[in-house]
Design a protein around this motif. Structure first.
Motif, PDB file in Angstrom:
ATOM      1  N   ARG A   3      -6.666  -6.780 -23.871  1.00  0.00           N
ATOM      2  CA  ARG A   3      -6.955  -7.949 -24.698  1.00  0.00           C
ATOM      3  C   ARG A   3      -6.893  -9.185 -23.817  1.00  0.00           C
ATOM      4  NH1 ARG A   3      -5.688  -7.264 -30.688  1.00  0.00           N
ATOM      5  NH2 ARG A   3      -5.119  -5.071 -30.812  1.00  0.00           N
ATOM      6  N   ALA A   4      -7.985  -9.898 -23.791  1.00  0.00           N
ATOM      7  CA  ALA A   4      -8.015 -11.189 -23.107  1.00  0.00           C
ATOM      8  C   ALA A   4      -7.650 -12.236 -24.151  1.00  0.00           C
ATOM      9  CB  ALA A   4      -9.407 -11.453 -22.540  1.00  0.00           C
ATOM     10  N   ILE A   5      -6.516 -12.890 -23.956  1.00  0.00           N
ATOM     11  CA  ILE A   5      -6.045 -13.906 -24.890  1.00  0.00           C
ATOM     12  C   ILE A   5      -6.623 -15.249 -24.460  1.00  0.00           C
ATOM     13  CG2 ILE A   5      -4.030 -14.947 -25.983  1.00  0.00           C
ATOM     14  CD1 ILE A   5      -4.331 -11.886 -26.441  1.00  0.00           C
ATOM     15  N   LEU A   6      -7.374 -15.860 -25.368  1.00  0.00           N
ATOM     16  CA  LEU A   6      -8.059 -17.120 -25.109  1.00  0.00           C
ATOM     17  C   LEU A   6      -7.493 -18.208 -26.010  1.00  0.00           C
ATOM     18  CD1 LEU A   6     -11.599 -15.515 -25.246  1.00  0.00           C
ATOM     19  CD2 LEU A   6     -10.219 -15.912 -23.217  1.00  0.00           C
ATOM     20  N   GLU A  12     -11.307  -7.994 -27.020  1.00  0.00           N
ATOM     21  CA  GLU A  12     -10.898  -6.655 -26.622  1.00  0.00           C
ATOM     22  C   GLU A  12     -11.920  -6.094 -25.652  1.00  0.00           C
ATOM     23  OE1 GLU A  12     -10.139  -3.992 -29.820  1.00  0.00           O
ATOM     24  OE2 GLU A  12      -8.622  -5.282 -30.701  1.00  0.00           O
ATOM     25  N   CYS A  13     -11.434  -5.501 -24.577  1.00  0.00           N
ATOM     26  CA  CYS A  13     -12.330  -4.875 -23.613  1.00  0.00           C
ATOM     27  C   CYS A  13     -11.688  -3.589 -23.090  1.00  0.00           C
ATOM     28  CB  CYS A  13     -12.680  -5.822 -22.482  1.00  0.00           C
ATOM     29  SG  CYS A  13     -11.312  -6.651 -21.682  1.00  0.00           S
ATOM     30  N   ALA A  14     -12.532  -2.632 -22.762  1.00  0.00           N
ATOM     31  CA  ALA A  14     -12.041  -1.347 -22.262  1.00  0.00           C
ATOM     32  C   ALA A  14     -11.735  -1.416 -20.773  1.00  0.00           C
ATOM     33  CB  ALA A  14     -13.073  -0.262 -22.540  1.00  0.00           C
ATOM     34  N   ALA A  15     -12.425  -2.305 -20.082  1.00  0.00           N
ATOM     35  CA  ALA A  15     -12.218  -2.455 -18.641  1.00  0.00           C
ATOM     36  C   ALA A  15     -12.549  -3.889 -18.251  1.00  0.00           C
ATOM     37  CB  ALA A  15     -13.112  -1.486 -17.884  1.00  0.00           C
ATOM     38  N   TYR A  16     -12.076  -4.272 -17.081  1.00  0.00           N
ATOM     39  CA  TYR A  16     -12.385  -5.607 -16.575  1.00  0.00           C
ATOM     40  C   TYR A  16     -12.447  -5.572 -15.055  1.00  0.00           C
ATOM     41  CZ  TYR A  16      -7.489  -6.144 -15.244  1.00  0.00           C
ATOM     42  OH  TYR A  16      -6.260  -5.989 -14.655  1.00  0.00           O
ATOM     43  N   GLU A  17     -13.127  -6.550 -14.491  1.00  0.00           N
ATOM     44  CA  GLU A  17     -13.183  -6.721 -13.041  1.00  0.00           C
ATOM     45  C   GLU A  17     -12.808  -8.150 -12.711  1.00  0.00           C
ATOM     46  OE1 GLU A  17     -16.745  -5.521 -11.049  1.00  0.00           O
ATOM     47  OE2 GLU A  17     -17.003  -3.787 -12.359  1.00  0.00           O
ATOM     48  N   LYS A  18     -11.945  -8.305 -11.714  1.00  0.00           N
ATOM     49  CA  LYS A  18     -11.565  -9.643 -11.253  1.00  0.00           C
ATOM     50  C   LYS A  18     -12.687 -10.219 -10.406  1.00  0.00           C
ATOM     51  CE  LYS A  18      -6.614  -8.793 -11.041  1.00  0.00           C
ATOM     52  NZ  LYS A  18      -5.448  -8.781 -10.156  1.00  0.00           N
ATOM     53  N   ARG A  19     -12.982 -11.476 -10.625  1.00  0.00           N
ATOM     54  CA  ARG A  19     -13.975 -12.214  -9.843  1.00  0.00           C
ATOM     55  C   ARG A  19     -13.284 -13.425  -9.241  1.00  0.00           C
ATOM     56  NH1 ARG A  19     -17.635  -8.496  -9.114  1.00  0.00           N
ATOM     57  NH2 ARG A  19     -18.436  -7.664 -11.031  1.00  0.00           N
ATOM     58  N   ASP A  20     -13.988 -14.184  -8.438  1.00  0.00           N
ATOM     59  CA  ASP A  20     -13.399 -15.369  -7.808  1.00  0.00           C
ATOM     60  C   ASP A  20     -12.944 -16.409  -8.820  1.00  0.00           C
ATOM     61  OD1 ASP A  20     -13.728 -14.348  -5.267  1.00  0.00           O
ATOM     62  OD2 ASP A  20     -15.645 -15.354  -4.943  1.00  0.00           O
ATOM     63  N   HIS A  21     -13.687 -16.563  -9.912  1.00  0.00           N
ATOM     64  CA  HIS A  21     -13.400 -17.644 -10.853  1.00  0.00           C
ATOM     65  C   HIS A  21     -13.071 -17.153 -12.262  1.00  0.00           C
ATOM     66  CE1 HIS A  21     -14.580 -20.542  -7.838  1.00  0.00           C
ATOM     67  NE2 HIS A  21     -15.644 -19.792  -7.597  1.00  0.00           N
ATOM     68  N   ALA A  43      -3.860 -15.020 -21.138  1.00  0.00           N
ATOM     69  CA  ALA A  43      -3.176 -13.774 -20.778  1.00  0.00           C
ATOM     70  C   ALA A  43      -4.166 -12.630 -20.834  1.00  0.00           C
ATOM     71  CB  ALA A  43      -2.014 -13.501 -21.720  1.00  0.00           C
ATOM     72  N   LEU A  44      -3.883 -11.586 -20.080  1.00  0.00           N
ATOM     73  CA  LEU A  44      -4.637 -10.339 -20.143  1.00  0.00           C
ATOM     74  C   LEU A  44      -3.607  -9.241 -20.336  1.00  0.00           C
ATOM     75  CD1 LEU A  44      -7.401  -8.963 -19.927  1.00  0.00           C
ATOM     76  CD2 LEU A  44      -6.940  -8.673 -17.488  1.00  0.00           C
ATOM     77  N   LEU A  45      -3.617  -8.641 -21.505  1.00  0.00           N
ATOM     78  CA  LEU A  45      -2.588  -7.669 -21.867  1.00  0.00           C
ATOM     79  C   LEU A  45      -3.179  -6.282 -22.014  1.00  0.00           C
ATOM     80  CD1 LEU A  45      -0.825  -9.731 -24.676  1.00  0.00           C
ATOM     81  CD2 LEU A  45      -0.140  -9.526 -22.291  1.00  0.00           C
ATOM     82  N   ALA A  46      -2.441  -5.288 -21.555  1.00  0.00           N
ATOM     83  CA  ALA A  46      -2.806  -3.893 -21.789  1.00  0.00           C
ATOM     84  C   ALA A  46      -2.404  -3.551 -23.214  1.00  0.00           C
ATOM     85  CB  ALA A  46      -2.094  -2.991 -20.796  1.00  0.00           C
ATOM     86  N   GLU A  47      -3.051  -2.570 -23.794  1.00  0.00           N
ATOM     87  CA  GLU A  47      -2.781  -2.180 -25.173  1.00  0.00           C
ATOM     88  C   GLU A  47      -1.306  -1.846 -25.393  1.00  0.00           C
ATOM     89  OE1 GLU A  47      -4.263   1.464 -27.835  1.00  0.00           O
ATOM     90  OE2 GLU A  47      -5.852   0.179 -27.066  1.00  0.00           O
ATOM     91  N   GLY A  48      -0.643  -1.315 -24.389  1.00  0.00           N
ATOM     92  CA  GLY A  48       0.771  -0.963 -24.501  1.00  0.00           C
ATOM     93  C   GLY A  48       1.668  -2.145 -24.810  1.00  0.00           C
ATOM     94  N   ALA A  49       1.229  -3.352 -24.509  1.00  0.00           N
ATOM     95  CA  ALA A  49       2.045  -4.543 -24.793  1.00  0.00           C
ATOM     96  C   ALA A  49       2.252  -4.732 -26.284  1.00  0.00           C
ATOM     97  CB  ALA A  49       1.381  -5.778 -24.203  1.00  0.00           C
ATOM     98  N   TYR A  50       1.336  -4.232 -27.097  1.00  0.00           N
ATOM     99  CA  TYR A  50       1.453  -4.367 -28.550  1.00  0.00           C
ATOM    100  C   TYR A  50       2.231  -3.230 -29.180  1.00  0.00           C
ATOM    101  CZ  TYR A  50      -1.787  -8.242 -28.414  1.00  0.00           C
ATOM    102  OH  TYR A  50      -2.373  -9.457 -28.158  1.00  0.00           O
ATOM    103  N   GLU A  51       2.513  -2.185 -28.426  1.00  0.00           N
ATOM    104  CA  GLU A  51       3.247  -1.047 -28.950  1.00  0.00           C
ATOM    105  C   GLU A  51       4.747  -1.197 -28.871  1.00  0.00           C
ATOM    106  OE1 GLU A  51       1.679   2.205 -26.733  1.00  0.00           O
ATOM    107  OE2 GLU A  51      -0.299   2.070 -27.672  1.00  0.00           O
TER     108      GLU A  51
END
Length: 58
Positions: A3-6, A12-21, A43-51
């Motif tokens: 989960r990307a917290i904005l 919600e995303c299944a995967a992510y890639e870090k970029r420069d910005h 914040a960027l949280l893994a699903e386990g953070a909510y468990e």
């Protein structure tokens, strides 16, 4: 799942890639969902953070 917290919600995303910005978010089919700049990413949280019952410090 992640989960990307904005400031105005979350994504919600299944995967992510870090970029420069920021990060690129992808769904389970590896389709691009969104680019989130680091300035907007609270914040960027893994699903386990909510468990867990008690919040942990990251």
């Amino acid at each position: 799942m992640y989960r990307a917290i904005l400031p105005n919600g979350q994504l919600e995303c299944a995967a992510y890639e870090k970029r420069d910005h920021g990060i690129d978010c992808y769904d389970a089919d590896e389709e691009f969902l969104a680019f989130v700049p680091y300035e907007s990413l609270e914040a960027l949280l893994a699903e386990g953070a909510y468990e867990r019952r008690a919040p942990s410090v990251m």
